[in-house]
Scaffold this motif. Sequence first.
Motif, PDB file in Angstrom:
ATOM      1  N   PRO A  74      29.776  68.124  58.685  1.00 31.42           N
ATOM      2  CA  PRO A  74      31.009  67.547  58.146  1.00 31.42           C
ATOM      3  C   PRO A  74      32.190  68.485  58.400  1.00 31.42           C
ATOM      4  O   PRO A  74      32.113  69.678  58.095  1.00 31.42           O
ATOM      5  N   SER A  75      33.255  67.922  58.984  1.00 29.57           N
ATOM      6  CA  SER A  75      34.350  68.765  59.454  1.00 29.57           C
ATOM      7  C   SER A  75      35.282  69.259  58.348  1.00 29.57           C
ATOM      8  O   SER A  75      35.856  70.332  58.449  1.00 29.57           O
ATOM      9  N   GLU A  76      35.438  68.452  57.289  1.00 34.46           N
ATOM     10  CA  GLU A  76      36.426  68.827  56.250  1.00 34.46           C
ATOM     11  C   GLU A  76      35.808  68.829  54.867  1.00 34.46           C
ATOM     12  O   GLU A  76      36.518  68.590  53.885  1.00 34.46           O
ATOM     13  N   LEU A  77      34.517  69.008  54.788  1.00 29.29           N
ATOM     14  CA  LEU A  77      33.841  68.857  53.489  1.00 29.29           C
ATOM     15  C   LEU A  77      34.495  69.702  52.399  1.00 29.29           C
ATOM     16  O   LEU A  77      34.730  70.894  52.578  1.00 29.29           O
ATOM     17  N   ASP A  78      34.776  69.027  51.280  1.00 24.21           N
ATOM     18  CA  ASP A  78      35.437  69.714  50.179  1.00 24.21           C
ATOM     19  C   ASP A  78      34.900  69.144  48.860  1.00 24.21           C
ATOM     20  O   ASP A  78      35.343  68.083  48.407  1.00 24.21           O
ATOM     21  N   VAL A  79      33.954  69.844  48.269  1.00 20.64           N
ATOM     22  CA  VAL A  79      33.364  69.319  47.030  1.00 20.64           C
ATOM     23  C   VAL A  79      34.398  69.284  45.907  1.00 20.64           C
ATOM     24  O   VAL A  79      34.256  68.494  44.973  1.00 20.64           O
ATOM     25  N   THR A  80      35.441  70.104  46.010  1.00 17.09           N
ATOM     26  CA  THR A  80      36.446  70.058  44.935  1.00 17.09           C
ATOM     27  C   THR A  80      37.230  68.744  44.997  1.00 17.09           C
ATOM     28  O   THR A  80      37.714  68.274  43.975  1.00 17.09           O
ATOM     29  N   ARG A 295      30.515  50.490  47.463  1.00 17.44           N
ATOM     30  CA  ARG A 295      30.459  49.826  48.770  1.00 17.44           C
ATOM     31  C   ARG A 295      29.142  49.053  48.875  1.00 17.44           C
ATOM     32  O   ARG A 295      28.230  49.313  48.105  1.00 17.44           O
ATOM     33  N   PRO A 296      29.000  48.208  49.915  1.00 20.04           N
ATOM     34  CA  PRO A 296      27.715  47.500  50.058  1.00 20.04           C
ATOM     35  C   PRO A 296      26.543  48.467  50.215  1.00 20.04           C
ATOM     36  O   PRO A 296      25.459  48.219  49.688  1.00 20.04           O
ATOM     37  N   GLY A 297      26.727  49.581  50.949  1.00 16.69           N
ATOM     38  CA  GLY A 297      25.639  50.543  51.148  1.00 16.69           C
ATOM     39  C   GLY A 297      25.717  51.688  50.153  1.00 16.69           C
ATOM     40  O   GLY A 297      26.744  51.910  49.506  1.00 16.69           O
ATOM     41  N   TRP A 298      24.612  52.446  50.074  1.00 16.02           N
ATOM     42  CA  TRP A 298      24.619  53.657  49.234  1.00 16.02           C
ATOM     43  C   TRP A 298      25.259  54.814  49.990  1.00 16.02           C
ATOM     44  O   TRP A 298      25.817  55.732  49.394  1.00 16.02           O
ATOM     45  N   PHE A 299      25.132  54.774  51.343  1.00 16.14           N
ATOM     46  CA  PHE A 299      25.767  55.809  52.164  1.00 16.14           C
ATOM     47  C   PHE A 299      27.032  55.239  52.801  1.00 16.14           C
ATOM     48  O   PHE A 299      27.197  54.020  52.904  1.00 16.14           O
ATOM     49  N   TYR A 300      27.904  56.136  53.214  1.00 11.72           N
ATOM     50  CA  TYR A 300      29.168  55.715  53.831  1.00 11.72           C
ATOM     51  C   TYR A 300      28.917  55.108  55.209  1.00 11.72           C
ATOM     52  O   TYR A 300      28.172  55.670  56.021  1.00 11.72           O
ATOM     53  N   HIS A 301      29.537  53.969  55.463  1.00 13.29           N
ATOM     54  CA  HIS A 301      29.540  53.374  56.804  1.00 13.29           C
ATOM     55  C   HIS A 301      30.968  52.923  57.068  1.00 13.29           C
ATOM     56  O   HIS A 301      31.534  52.170  56.249  1.00 13.29           O
ATOM     57  N   GLU A 302      31.488  53.345  58.192  1.00 17.19           N
ATOM     58  CA  GLU A 302      32.888  53.043  58.487  1.00 17.19           C
ATOM     59  C   GLU A 302      33.172  51.541  58.448  1.00 17.19           C
ATOM     60  O   GLU A 302      34.218  51.101  57.968  1.00 17.19           O
ATOM     61  N   PRO A 336      31.915  60.988  56.896  1.00 23.10           N
ATOM     62  CA  PRO A 336      31.457  62.089  57.766  1.00 23.10           C
ATOM     63  C   PRO A 336      32.400  63.305  57.773  1.00 23.10           C
ATOM     64  O   PRO A 336      31.974  64.404  58.126  1.00 23.10           O
ATOM     65  N   ARG A 337      33.633  63.117  57.330  1.00 21.88           N
ATOM     66  CA  ARG A 337      34.490  64.294  57.173  1.00 21.88           C
ATOM     67  C   ARG A 337      33.981  65.171  56.035  1.00 21.88           C
ATOM     68  O   ARG A 337      34.263  66.367  55.965  1.00 21.88           O
ATOM     69  N   GLY A 338      33.282  64.495  55.078  1.00 24.23           N
ATOM     70  CA  GLY A 338      32.853  65.224  53.876  1.00 24.23           C
ATOM     71  C   GLY A 338      33.835  64.999  52.741  1.00 24.23           C
ATOM     72  O   GLY A 338      33.902  65.797  51.803  1.00 24.23           O
ATOM     73  N   LEU A 339      34.577  63.887  52.826  1.00 20.76           N
ATOM     74  CA  LEU A 339      35.568  63.556  51.799  1.00 20.76           C
ATOM     75  C   LEU A 339      35.317  62.142  51.284  1.00 20.76           C
ATOM     76  O   LEU A 339      34.809  61.288  52.026  1.00 20.76           O
ATOM     77  N   ILE A 340      35.699  61.898  50.040  1.00 19.35           N
ATOM     78  CA  ILE A 340      35.651  60.523  49.543  1.00 19.35           C
ATOM     79  C   ILE A 340      36.834  59.790  50.158  1.00 19.35           C
ATOM     80  O   ILE A 340      37.979  60.258  50.093  1.00 19.35           O
ATOM     81  N   HIS A 341      36.523  58.682  50.800  1.00 19.54           N
ATOM     82  CA  HIS A 341      37.503  57.980  51.620  1.00 19.54           C
ATOM     83  C   HIS A 341      38.671  57.441  50.775  1.00 19.54           C
ATOM     84  O   HIS A 341      38.503  57.076  49.609  1.00 19.54           O
ATOM     85  N   GLU A 342      39.846  57.395  51.409  1.00 20.18           N
ATOM     86  CA  GLU A 342      41.073  56.951  50.744  1.00 20.18           C
ATOM     87  C   GLU A 342      40.914  55.595  50.063  1.00 20.18           C
ATOM     88  O   GLU A 342      41.436  55.375  48.962  1.00 20.18           O
ATOM     89  N   LYS A 343      40.204  54.696  50.706  1.00 19.61           N
ATOM     90  CA  LYS A 343      40.029  53.338  50.139  1.00 19.61           C
ATOM     91  C   LYS A 343      39.292  53.418  48.800  1.00 19.61           C
ATOM     92  O   LYS A 343      39.632  52.734  47.848  1.00 19.61           O
TER      93      LYS A 343
END
Length: 493
Positions: A74-80, A295-302, A336-343
């Motif tokens: 993940p390129s920008e992962l930020d748990v904070t 979301r429909p899935g448990w994991f992120y899908h674009e 995949p960035r490691g962030l919770i998506h804006e949406k």
Amino acid sequence: MIKKSLGGTLLPAIILTMFNAMAVEPPAPYGAIPTERQLAWHELEYYGFIHFTINTFTGKEWGYGDESLDLFNPSELDVTQWVRVAKEAGMKGLILTCKHHDGFTLWPSKYTEHSIKNTPYKNGKGDIVGDLAAACKEAGLTFGVYLSPWDRNHAEYGRPAYVEYFRNQLRELLTNYGTIQEVWFDGANGGDGYYGGARETRKIDRSSYYDWENTWAIVRKLQPGAIMFSDIGPDIRWVGNEKGFAGDPCWATYTPHGVEPGLAPAPGMVKYKEGVNGHADGEQWLPAEVDVSIRPGWFYHEDQNEKVRTPENLLNLYYQSVGRGASLLLNIPPDPRGLIHEKDVESLMGLRALLDATFDVNLAAKAAVTATNTRGKDPQFAAANLLDGNTNTYWATDDGMTTASVIVELDGLQTFNNVLLQEYIALGQRVREFSVDAWVDGAWKQIAKGTSIGWKRILQTESITTTKVRLNINAAAACPTISTLELYAGPTG
Ligand code: FUL
């Protein structure tokens, strides 16, 4: 001498003894009652699930277990950011998929090579479990772990050696990361997988393979305060669906039943559909947790970015879970960035705004209240306790008095569309039927009714404008103990 002692110490002692004999005892507990750790869990109500693993990079929901470790970067992962979003959303904690079914560990487990320690992420020096545990602690959120019992990577899965491995990983998680509030044991178990290269289907005996009693004992020993989730508890139960609703009623008490007569219930082998309602007078205090994804899935899908639940949809889930005495475990999978998506962030903040707009001002806070019966006529059990904002004080009736009403005289004319009720559950779940009336056009009009109350019950009503409201307990297994009655006006009824 005698005279002196009578006046000095004996007389007050006699008076005190007489007074004690007259003191009104609290009601005896009824049926199954919650433990201290369950009571603490009830207060959380709304918390988040983080599904994140190599699946986030492959688009899968269930990784096979043979995924290349090079994919995890993940390129920008930020748990904070995860923690900030959860906190601003009003969540009280987070639970992380430390290991999902594909067997990849988000912490550098010393028991496997299929781990973050062999990925390009931070050159193998990352530990997302440790980072998130620390960030939650810092922000005052609880932290919980999901450790999948099923492991499609491990060569020994299905044999005794894997159970030892699973327990070793459990020990790692429960020893190295501070206070763990919840341990999540999934019921999905056994099937095809990589299994160290065997690439085959492996079935396990769900009732005996994990020897759950002894696995649970590890959690009790290492984290005595932790709540354990599974299809059968031992602390909280699966609600029996992943659609985001508890039943009406949803009893906190429950008797897990095996799938066939004579077969003991086990995770993945229980009549799970009974979890949606639970059982009045169930054998165990085993309240429901509603796990559902944003979301429909448990994991992120674009390709699901346009399918993120709306704030209104999430509010509905809230009413169907927290509003029915269960908890809401809402999944917010990082991308995949490691962030919770804006949406997802937008919807979460939208829900927060709706909850704030609804539950900020209790319109019954300044009311006066009278009851048809108060236990021993003792102010300690007076109906005024319903309005004091304290869930540890309650209105109770005399023993055997299982029907009773309270009338709430509001501070002038008030308009509301939500009624919030709570039982004092430390003494068990006692109410079996209730109704709520409002004084409309010179007569009582029924505006809501139900069966279970439990820790919390929120009833949406039509918009009501009135000066007084009546709560009727129409049936109870033992004298009712009610801690809260509140009225709210929400933007949606
Ligand atoms: C299920 C799993 O199979 C899903 O992938 C997800 O983790 C969900 C919370 O539980 O049983």
